[in-house]
Design a protein around this motif. Structure first.
Motif, PDB file in Angstrom:
ATOM      1  N   THR A  79       0.822  -0.956   0.442  1.00  0.00           N
ATOM      2  CA  THR A  79       0.093  -0.026  -0.168  1.00  0.00           C
ATOM      3  C   THR A  79       0.999   1.488  -0.143  1.00  0.00           C
ATOM      4  OG1 THR A  79      -1.899  -1.078   1.271  1.00  0.00           O
ATOM      5  CG2 THR A  79      -1.726   1.419   1.171  1.00  0.00           C
ATOM      6  N   VAL A  80       1.813   1.004   1.058  1.00  0.00           N
ATOM      7  CA  VAL A  80       2.585   2.088   0.808  1.00  0.00           C
ATOM      8  C   VAL A  80       3.283   2.246  -0.849  1.00  0.00           C
ATOM      9  CG1 VAL A  80       4.883   2.807   1.917  1.00  0.00           C
ATOM     10  CG2 VAL A  80       2.996   1.954   3.356  1.00  0.00           C
ATOM     11  N   VAL A  83       1.260   4.149  -2.777  1.00  0.00           N
ATOM     12  CA  VAL A  83       0.507   5.773  -2.494  1.00  0.00           C
ATOM     13  C   VAL A  83       1.395   6.308  -3.078  1.00  0.00           C
ATOM     14  CG1 VAL A  83       0.475   7.013  -1.071  1.00  0.00           C
ATOM     15  CG2 VAL A  83      -1.295   4.817  -0.517  1.00  0.00           C
ATOM     16  N   SER A 145      -5.076   1.716  -0.931  1.00  0.00           N
ATOM     17  CA  SER A 145      -4.581   2.294  -1.663  1.00  0.00           C
ATOM     18  C   SER A 145      -5.192   3.307  -2.631  1.00  0.00           C
ATOM     19  CB  SER A 145      -3.764   1.543  -2.201  1.00  0.00           C
ATOM     20  OG  SER A 145      -3.495   1.345  -3.218  1.00  0.00           O
ATOM     21  N   HIS A 149      -5.931  10.680  -1.440  1.00  0.00           N
ATOM     22  CA  HIS A 149      -4.496  10.933  -0.394  1.00  0.00           C
ATOM     23  C   HIS A 149      -4.239  12.427  -0.760  1.00  0.00           C
ATOM     24  CE1 HIS A 149      -4.159   6.486   0.150  1.00  0.00           C
ATOM     25  NE2 HIS A 149      -4.526   6.450  -0.814  1.00  0.00           N
ATOM     26  N   GLN A 201       1.770   7.008   6.228  1.00  0.00           N
ATOM     27  CA  GLN A 201       0.914   5.872   4.892  1.00  0.00           C
ATOM     28  C   GLN A 201       1.468   4.447   5.837  1.00  0.00           C
ATOM     29  OE1 GLN A 201      -1.740   6.610   2.999  1.00  0.00           O
ATOM     30  NE2 GLN A 201      -2.008   4.459   3.121  1.00  0.00           N
ATOM     31  N   TRP A 204      -0.996   5.242   9.156  1.00  0.00           N
ATOM     32  CA  TRP A 204      -2.222   4.875   8.554  1.00  0.00           C
ATOM     33  C   TRP A 204      -2.703   3.159   8.286  1.00  0.00           C
ATOM     34  CZ3 TRP A 204      -3.204   9.875   5.627  1.00  0.00           C
ATOM     35  CH2 TRP A 204      -2.521  10.916   7.093  1.00  0.00           C
ATOM     36  N   THR A 205      -1.724   2.623   7.822  1.00  0.00           N
ATOM     37  CA  THR A 205      -2.427   0.997   6.629  1.00  0.00           C
ATOM     38  C   THR A 205      -1.985   0.403   7.798  1.00  0.00           C
ATOM     39  OG1 THR A 205      -1.372   2.351   5.048  1.00  0.00           O
ATOM     40  CG2 THR A 205      -1.991  -0.049   4.820  1.00  0.00           C
TER      41      THR A 205
END
Length: 275
Positions: A79-80, A83, A145, A149, A201, A204-205
């Motif tokens: 995800t990071v 993003v 993702s 953002h 991120q 948060w994830t």
């Protein structure tokens, strides 16, 4: 002397506020080393009579936190990365490319910041379902993702807009295209912002609950650490000390990552807003 006394009281007040702020976390660690009956009867006491390290073993093995930890790492890392790539490209395009409707586009994506994520969960769910990725780690990654953002896009945009145009002009003279210029020149220069976005991120994830819960309902083995807390809730009782041990396992990586990279985080935020 007149300045020293006010500063002394200010420091004392800040220390007291800091202790109050961090006390719940310390209490959670203390609770993770107690037995259930001791936790209930000890009140606000922090020191356990005898450290129960078995709570961590039970959380890691019996509650399947080892599997949840692996799932969380996979989801968070990918995800990071997604993003970062999306926001860096978008921020670079908005900062360096002048196109019709650019200002309107910036206003529109900024307005999406005020839309609660709960309102978008249904279309995201339908898209993931139609892609056949429901109850998979890939589906959770795409759902996490997704979205504009906007904050990260604005951070990259603010940073890229301050870089000298001569960098791009020299790259064009050397035959580099838009993507090559971005990847080889601009992106390496934005390391402070990359670190800032990656840390935010990541946090948060890693701590995300709603999306992993919705997209892994039929496959509990794909749960993340945050959702895995359900393992300690029984039909008639709650394993509070096991839950505290699980919460400690979940939070320690976030705290360690932030402590290690906090300098880059501060540099990224200050570098994107100064000037």
């Amino acid at each position: 002397m007149k300045r020293f006394i006010p500063r002394l009281f200010l420091h004392i007040a800040l220390l007291i506020a800091g202790v109050i702020w961090i006390y719940p976390f310390i209490w959670m660690i203390s609770a993770s080393l107690k037995k259930n009956f001791e936790l209930i009867n000890s009140g606000l006491s922090l020191i356990p009579k005898e450290a129960q390290w078995s709570n961590y073993i039970r959380a890691w093995e019996e509650a399947n936190f080892s599997g949840y930890f692996f799932n969380t790492v996979i989801i968070t890392v990918f995800t990071v990365l997604i993003v970062l790539i999306m926001c860096a490209l978008t921020g670079y395009a908005l900062a360096r490319v002048q196109f019709p409707g650019r200002k309107l586009f910036i206003v529109l994506i900024t307005a999406t910041m005020f839309i609660p994520k709960g309102y978008t969960i249904i279309p995201i769910y339908m898209i993931i379902k139609n892609l056949g990725l429901l109850n998979t780690l890939g589906g959770v990654i795409l759902a996490e993702s997704s979205g504009a953002h906007v904050l990260f896009i604005l951070l990259f945009m603010a940073y890229f807009s301050k870089l000298p145009k001569e960098l791009e002009e020299s790259a064009v003279m050397d035959g580099a295209g838009f993507l090559r210029t971005f990847w080889s020149i601009m992106l390496p220069l934005s390391k402070p912002i990359i670190a800032t976005v990656a840390i935010m991120q990541f946090i948060w994830t890693w701590n995300s609950f709603f999306i992993p819960l919705v997209f892994t309902l039929n496959k509990p083995e794909l749960r993340t650490l945050a959702v895995g807390m359900y393992s300690f809730v029984g039909e008639h009782s709650v394993d509070w000390v096991g839950m505290a041990a699980g919460a400690t396992i979940s939070l320690l990586p976030v705290i360690i990552i932030f402590i290690i990279f906090q300098r880059f985080f501060i540099e990224g935020v200050s570098g994107s807003v100064k000037g």
